[in-house]
Design a protein around this motif. Structure first.
Motif, PDB file in Angstrom:
ATOM      1  N   THR A  19       0.855  -1.182   0.000  1.00 22.77           N
ATOM      2  CA  THR A  19       0.000   0.000   0.000  1.00 22.77           C
ATOM      3  C   THR A  19       0.892   1.234   0.000  1.00 22.77           C
ATOM      4  O   THR A  19       1.789   1.355   0.841  1.00 22.77           O
ATOM      5  N   LEU A  20       0.652   2.134  -0.941  1.00 19.31           N
ATOM      6  CA  LEU A  20       1.475   3.323  -1.109  1.00 19.31           C
ATOM      7  C   LEU A  20       0.609   4.576  -1.085  1.00 19.31           C
ATOM      8  O   LEU A  20      -0.503   4.585  -1.621  1.00 19.31           O
ATOM      9  N   ASP A  21       1.131   5.641  -0.489  1.00 17.68           N
ATOM     10  CA  ASP A  21       0.563   6.969  -0.672  1.00 17.68           C
ATOM     11  C   ASP A  21       1.314   7.633  -1.815  1.00 17.68           C
ATOM     12  O   ASP A  21       2.565   7.680  -1.809  1.00 17.68           O
ATOM     13  N   THR A  22       0.578   8.121  -2.803  1.00 22.22           N
ATOM     14  CA  THR A  22       1.173   8.603  -4.049  1.00 22.22           C
ATOM     15  C   THR A  22       0.482   9.877  -4.517  1.00 22.22           C
ATOM     16  O   THR A  22      -0.560  10.264  -3.978  1.00 22.22           O
ATOM     17  N   PRO A  23       1.023  10.548  -5.552  1.00 20.16           N
ATOM     18  CA  PRO A  23       0.303  11.680  -6.147  1.00 20.16           C
ATOM     19  C   PRO A  23      -1.078  11.295  -6.673  1.00 20.16           C
ATOM     20  O   PRO A  23      -1.943  12.166  -6.820  1.00 20.16           O
ATOM     21  N   ASN A  24      -1.311  10.019  -6.956  1.00 21.23           N
ATOM     22  CA  ASN A  24      -2.622   9.530  -7.380  1.00 21.23           C
ATOM     23  C   ASN A  24      -3.502   9.102  -6.207  1.00 21.23           C
ATOM     24  O   ASN A  24      -4.555   8.502  -6.409  1.00 21.23           O
ATOM     25  N   GLY A  25      -3.074   9.380  -4.986  1.00 22.94           N
ATOM     26  CA  GLY A  25      -3.809   8.937  -3.811  1.00 22.94           C
ATOM     27  C   GLY A  25      -3.247   7.639  -3.268  1.00 22.94           C
ATOM     28  O   GLY A  25      -2.145   7.209  -3.633  1.00 22.94           O
ATOM     29  N   ARG A  26      -3.987   6.990  -2.405  1.00 20.91           N
ATOM     30  CA  ARG A  26      -3.540   5.716  -1.843  1.00 20.91           C
ATOM     31  C   ARG A  26      -3.849   4.584  -2.825  1.00 20.91           C
ATOM     32  O   ARG A  26      -4.986   4.441  -3.281  1.00 20.91           O
ATOM     33  N   VAL A  27      -2.817   3.812  -3.161  1.00 21.13           N
ATOM     34  CA  VAL A  27      -2.962   2.739  -4.148  1.00 21.13           C
ATOM     35  C   VAL A  27      -2.369   1.456  -3.615  1.00 21.13           C
ATOM     36  O   VAL A  27      -1.595   1.464  -2.652  1.00 21.13           O
TER      37      VAL A  27
END
Length: 212
Positions: free
Chosen positions: A201-209
């Protein structure tokens, strides 16, 4: 004892694998470099101060390696999150982590030295464990161990903007995997399953993915 060093996405093609990750997270991984003799090259994306994402694939500019490429790359049909690496915590060494894993009945294999040359010409050196069973197919929830020594950690010199939130997965033998993780001091949510799986699980510029 140990901390997560990086997660590994293996792909049959580096450009396609890098593009797939970019579409998910909204950031482009930077070129890393070739792994001489292994037949692979990579791109990298920071996930925090001391953790990063590696996308690894065959290097068409190298001759076919003597041994199969790591992580089951030669048999993949698309990008896949295959495993992760840990590094020793302050005051510990790669040998300490390897010893703790072996006490739990998990042999990470021998420690070998590796290197690669960055696009700017800097040569990096590190040591890691090489297990035929683990690196050949992707160990999933049983990590390999890496030690960077005097080399600058890749997380500090690759594109930033994403953060690793957590790792999770399934395994047929949850007792073994949970005991292994406890012995080396990492905390991953492991559930019972018929096969080994891993997701991040990553927090990214696209939100949490979720990366699988």
């Amino acid at each position: 004892m140990a901390a997560i060093d990086h997660i590994v996405v293996a792909a049959p093609d580096l450009e396609a694998g890098t593009a797939a990750v970019e579409a998910l997270v909204g950031m482009r991984a930077a070129p890393g470099g070739p792994h001489p003799g292994v037949g692979t090259r990579n791109t990298l994306l920071s996930l925090g101060d001391d953790v990063y994402l590696e996308i690894i694939a065959p290097d068409p500019e190298q001759p076919a390696p003597a041994n199969p490429r790591p992580f089951g790359i030669d048999s993949l049909s698309g990008p896949k999150l295959v495993t992760f690496a840990v590094h020793a915590s302050d005051g510990e060494t790669i040998d300490d982590v390897v010893a703790a894993m072996r006490v739990c009945g998990e042999d990470p294999g021998e420690i070998i030295s590796m290197s690669r040359v960055k696009p700017d010409g800097e040569e990096l050196h590190w040591s890691l464990t090489l297990s035929p069973a683990g690196l050949a197919e992707g160990a999933g929830l049983a990590p390999f161990v890496i030690e960077w020594g005097d080399t600058t950690h890749p997380a500090t010199v690759t594109p930033t903007g994403c953060t690793l939130v957590s790792l999770a997965g399934t395994h047929p033998d949850t007792d073994h995997i949970r005991a292994l993780h406890a012995a080396i001091g990492i905390d991953i949510d492991v559930n019972a399953g018929d096969s080994v799986s891993l997701e991040a699980t990553l927090d990214t510029p696209n939100g949490r993915v979720t990366l699988r």
